[in-house]
Each structure stands twice: as structure tokens, then as C-alpha cells.
Design a protein around this motif. Sequence first.
Motif, PDB file in Angstrom:
ATOM      1  N   ASN A 104       0.835  -1.205   0.000  1.00 32.01           N
ATOM      2  CA  ASN A 104       0.000   0.000   0.000  1.00 32.01           C
ATOM      3  C   ASN A 104       0.867   1.251   0.000  1.00 32.01           C
ATOM      4  OD1 ASN A 104      -2.379   1.488   0.095  1.00 32.01           O
ATOM      5  ND2 ASN A 104      -2.473   1.457   2.337  1.00 32.01           N
ATOM      6  N   LYS A 105       1.928   1.225   0.775  1.00 31.94           N
ATOM      7  CA  LYS A 105       2.856   2.358   0.849  1.00 31.94           C
ATOM      8  C   LYS A 105       3.538   2.560  -0.516  1.00 31.94           C
ATOM      9  CE  LYS A 105       6.353   3.995   4.079  1.00 31.94           C
ATOM     10  NZ  LYS A 105       7.359   3.511   5.019  1.00 31.94           N
ATOM     11  N   ALA A 106       4.006   1.452  -1.090  1.00 32.09           N
ATOM     12  CA  ALA A 106       4.676   1.542  -2.396  1.00 32.09           C
ATOM     13  C   ALA A 106       3.718   2.073  -3.459  1.00 32.09           C
ATOM     14  CB  ALA A 106       5.217   0.168  -2.801  1.00 32.09           C
ATOM     15  N   ALA A 107       2.442   1.665  -3.355  1.00 32.21           N
ATOM     16  CA  ALA A 107       1.459   2.054  -4.361  1.00 32.21           C
ATOM     17  C   ALA A 107       1.138   3.551  -4.326  1.00 32.21           C
ATOM     18  CB  ALA A 107       0.180   1.241  -4.185  1.00 32.21           C
ATOM     19  N   GLN A 108       1.417   4.175  -3.204  1.00 32.17           N
ATOM     20  CA  GLN A 108       1.177   5.629  -3.100  1.00 32.17           C
ATOM     21  C   GLN A 108       2.258   6.406  -3.859  1.00 32.17           C
ATOM     22  OE1 GLN A 108      -1.809   6.056  -1.696  1.00 32.17           O
ATOM     23  NE2 GLN A 108      -1.696   3.908  -1.096  1.00 32.17           N
ATOM     24  N   SER A 109       3.370   5.731  -4.143  1.00 29.84           N
ATOM     25  CA  SER A 109       4.408   6.352  -4.967  1.00 29.84           C
ATOM     26  C   SER A 109       4.141   5.938  -6.419  1.00 29.84           C
ATOM     27  CB  SER A 109       5.786   5.852  -4.545  1.00 29.84           C
ATOM     28  OG  SER A 109       5.996   4.534  -5.007  1.00 29.84           O
ATOM     29  N   SER A 110       4.931   6.457  -7.334  1.00 32.92           N
ATOM     30  CA  SER A 110       4.776   6.012  -8.728  1.00 32.92           C
ATOM     31  C   SER A 110       5.939   5.113  -9.113  1.00 32.92           C
ATOM     32  CB  SER A 110       4.716   7.221  -9.666  1.00 32.92           C
ATOM     33  OG  SER A 110       3.592   7.988  -9.374  1.00 32.92           O
ATOM     34  N   ASP A 111       6.617   4.592  -8.118  1.00 34.76           N
ATOM     35  CA  ASP A 111       7.799   3.775  -8.352  1.00 34.76           C
ATOM     36  C   ASP A 111       7.375   2.333  -8.657  1.00 34.76           C
ATOM     37  OD1 ASP A 111      10.119   2.342  -8.319  1.00 34.76           O
ATOM     38  OD2 ASP A 111      10.805   3.043  -6.358  1.00 34.76           O
ATOM     39  N   GLN A 112       7.273   2.051  -9.947  1.00 40.33           N
ATOM     40  CA  GLN A 112       6.749   0.740 -10.353  1.00 40.33           C
ATOM     41  C   GLN A 112       7.644  -0.419  -9.927  1.00 40.33           C
ATOM     42  OE1 GLN A 112       4.551   0.327 -14.136  1.00 40.33           O
ATOM     43  NE2 GLN A 112       5.070   2.464 -14.503  1.00 40.33           N
ATOM     44  N   GLU A 113       8.932  -0.162  -9.812  1.00 37.98           N
ATOM     45  CA  GLU A 113       9.833  -1.226  -9.358  1.00 37.98           C
ATOM     46  C   GLU A 113       9.538  -1.611  -7.908  1.00 37.98           C
ATOM     47  OE1 GLU A 113      11.966  -3.605 -10.418  1.00 37.98           O
ATOM     48  OE2 GLU A 113      11.050  -2.928 -12.265  1.00 37.98           O
ATOM     49  N   SER A 114       9.326  -0.590  -7.072  1.00 37.15           N
ATOM     50  CA  SER A 114       9.047  -0.907  -5.662  1.00 37.15           C
ATOM     51  C   SER A 114       7.658  -1.523  -5.507  1.00 37.15           C
ATOM     52  CB  SER A 114       9.224   0.334  -4.760  1.00 37.15           C
ATOM     53  OG  SER A 114       8.158   1.225  -4.925  1.00 37.15           O
ATOM     54  N   ILE A 115       6.736  -1.145  -6.369  1.00 40.95           N
ATOM     55  CA  ILE A 115       5.397  -1.761  -6.343  1.00 40.95           C
ATOM     56  C   ILE A 115       5.510  -3.243  -6.698  1.00 40.95           C
ATOM     57  CG2 ILE A 115       3.139  -1.838  -7.506  1.00 40.95           C
ATOM     58  CD1 ILE A 115       3.411   1.272  -7.822  1.00 40.95           C
ATOM     59  N   LYS A 116       6.300  -3.505  -7.741  1.00 44.54           N
ATOM     60  CA  LYS A 116       6.493  -4.883  -8.202  1.00 44.54           C
ATOM     61  C   LYS A 116       7.125  -5.749  -7.106  1.00 44.54           C
ATOM     62  CE  LYS A 116       8.251  -7.156 -12.363  1.00 44.54           C
ATOM     63  NZ  LYS A 116       8.818  -6.923 -13.700  1.00 44.54           N
ATOM     64  N   LYS A 117       8.136  -5.184  -6.469  1.00 50.10           N
ATOM     65  CA  LYS A 117       8.833  -5.907  -5.403  1.00 50.10           C
ATOM     66  C   LYS A 117       7.885  -6.190  -4.225  1.00 50.10           C
ATOM     67  CE  LYS A 117      13.212  -5.388  -3.203  1.00 50.10           C
ATOM     68  NZ  LYS A 117      14.275  -4.474  -2.787  1.00 50.10           N
ATOM     69  N   ALA A 118       7.147  -5.155  -3.833  1.00 45.96           N
ATOM     70  CA  ALA A 118       6.222  -5.306  -2.699  1.00 45.96           C
ATOM     71  C   ALA A 118       5.089  -6.261  -3.045  1.00 45.96           C
ATOM     72  CB  ALA A 118       5.671  -3.944  -2.287  1.00 45.96           C
ATOM     73  N   PHE A 119       4.673  -6.249  -4.308  1.00 42.43           N
ATOM     74  CA  PHE A 119       3.619  -7.180  -4.743  1.00 42.43           C
ATOM     75  C   PHE A 119       4.107  -8.627  -4.625  1.00 42.43           C
ATOM     76  CE2 PHE A 119       1.600  -9.918  -7.849  1.00 42.43           C
ATOM     77  CZ  PHE A 119       0.262  -9.691  -7.618  1.00 42.43           C
ATOM     78  N   GLY A 120       5.326  -8.854  -5.073  1.00 43.71           N
ATOM     79  CA  GLY A 120       5.902 -10.204  -4.993  1.00 43.71           C
ATOM     80  C   GLY A 120       6.014 -10.688  -3.556  1.00 43.71           C
ATOM     81  N   ALA A 121       6.467  -9.802  -2.697  1.00 42.69           N
ATOM     82  CA  ALA A 121       6.624 -10.170  -1.279  1.00 42.69           C
ATOM     83  C   ALA A 121       5.262 -10.452  -0.643  1.00 42.69           C
ATOM     84  CB  ALA A 121       7.342  -9.044  -0.533  1.00 42.69           C
ATOM     85  N   ALA A 122       4.265  -9.645  -0.997  1.00 42.38           N
ATOM     86  CA  ALA A 122       2.917  -9.855  -0.442  1.00 42.38           C
ATOM     87  C   ALA A 122       2.342 -11.181  -0.944  1.00 42.38           C
ATOM     88  CB  ALA A 122       1.999  -8.693  -0.818  1.00 42.38           C
ATOM     89  N   GLY A 123       2.510 -11.448  -2.240  1.00 42.63           N
ATOM     90  CA  GLY A 123       2.015 -12.702  -2.826  1.00 42.63           C
ATOM     91  C   GLY A 123       2.633 -13.910  -2.152  1.00 42.63           C
ATOM     92  N   ALA A 124       3.895 -13.791  -1.781  1.00 49.09           N
ATOM     93  CA  ALA A 124       4.576 -14.911  -1.105  1.00 49.09           C
ATOM     94  C   ALA A 124       3.948 -15.178   0.267  1.00 49.09           C
ATOM     95  CB  ALA A 124       6.063 -14.604  -0.968  1.00 49.09           C
ATOM     96  N   THR A 125       3.496 -14.128   0.937  1.00 50.00           N
ATOM     97  CA  THR A 125       2.848 -14.352   2.244  1.00 50.00           C
ATOM     98  C   THR A 125       1.465 -14.980   2.067  1.00 50.00           C
ATOM     99  OG1 THR A 125       1.816 -12.154   2.457  1.00 50.00           O
ATOM    100  CG2 THR A 125       4.071 -12.405   3.316  1.00 50.00           C
ATOM    101  N   CYS A 126       0.771 -14.642   0.962  1.00 55.11           N
ATOM    102  CA  CYS A 126      -0.521 -15.296   0.677  1.00 55.11           C
ATOM    103  C   CYS A 126      -0.276 -16.792   0.488  1.00 55.11           C
ATOM    104  CB  CYS A 126      -1.168 -14.750  -0.597  1.00 55.11           C
ATOM    105  SG  CYS A 126      -1.495 -12.978  -0.598  1.00 55.11           S
ATOM    106  N   LYS A 127       0.713 -17.091  -0.370  1.00 55.57           N
ATOM    107  CA  LYS A 127       0.993 -18.487  -0.714  1.00 55.57           C
ATOM    108  C   LYS A 127       1.445 -19.282   0.513  1.00 55.57           C
ATOM    109  CE  LYS A 127       3.494 -21.419  -3.959  1.00 55.57           C
ATOM    110  NZ  LYS A 127       3.795 -22.430  -2.940  1.00 55.57           N
ATOM    111  N   GLY A 128       2.297 -18.669   1.325  1.00 51.38           N
ATOM    112  CA  GLY A 128       2.800 -19.348   2.516  1.00 51.38           C
ATOM    113  C   GLY A 128       1.669 -19.806   3.418  1.00 51.38           C
TER     114      GLY A 128
END
Length: 150
Positions: free
Chosen positions: A118-142
Motif C-alpha cells: 500500500n505504501k509503495a502504491a502511493q508512490s509512482s515507483d513501479q519497481e518498488s510496487i512490483k517488489k512489494a507485490f511479490g513479497a505480499a504474494g509470497a505471504t498469501c501463498k505461505g
Amino acid sequence: MKLQKLILASTATVLTIGAGLAFAQFQKPEDAIKYRQSVFTVMANSFGKIGAVVKGEAPYNKDEVAKNAAVVAMMSTLPWQAFGPGTEGGKAQSDVWSDNAKFKAAGDKMQLAVADLNKAAQSSDQESIKKAFGAAGATCKGCHDDFKKK
Ligand code: ASC
């Protein structure tokens, strides 16, 4: 006779309060199951919309990603109250209740990860959004691997 009625009424009150504690605001276990599944459905919908952007399947729109990330972050706070004692069932494995500390820790981890997204999404930094999305998805899967029926 009067005393018997009083005892019956008292017993009913105690039972009602007991059930109230067990199911929190839910009348029946099925209500809790429906509630938590609904929360995860809404969460997955918004998370999936961000995923489409991250995977390049949908155009990046900052406001849309920010809105969906905020929905995910807010929804992530809700399902836990619907996993109370006596609400076994649905797609939840019994480990949710038998290893509740581990389940709680996994839930906390997910909430932190989606707060980061959510924090990353408030910025326009697509790389950090992508990274945070991947990390969040890993917690869903776990959590699915350990606590969700296949
Ligand atoms: C999703 C979704 C999940 C997670 C999970 C990540 O989009 O609905 O449950 O990502 O599949 O591994």
C-alpha cells in the motif's frame, strides 16, 4: 416453580453469552466462514488487479493501483475475527485452530507485507510496487500452503 423459571432463564442467558463469546459477532459458524471467505474474495480481486499491472497485462494507472492496494490493506485486517473458536470449516485446515500461534504469525506477516504494498502504491515507483507485490504474494501463498485445504 418460580425458582425453576429463574434458573432456566439464567441458564439461557449464560448459554447465550457463551455462544456470543465463541462466535463474536457471528450467529453461526457458517456466518463466520461466509464472512472470512467474502473478505478473501474481495482481497484477491483487488490483489489480482494489481498483479495484472505488475505482469504487464494491464496498463499502469497510479490511482487504480493505489486504490486496489488500499482495499487489500484494509481487507487484510478483517478475516481474523472470523476464525474464532468453534468456526472450523470452509477451506480452513484444522491447523488454524490447533496451531493458532503459527496461523496468527502468518496473518501478521501478510498484513505487514500488504501495508508495504500500500505504501509503495502511493508512490509512482513501479519497481518498488512490483517488489512489494511479490513479497505480499509470497505471504498469501505461505499461508495457503500451511492452512488452506487444496
Ligand atoms: C493472488 C491470489 C492469491 C495470491 C496467491 C499468491 O492473486 O488470489 O491468493 O495471489 O496466489 O501466491
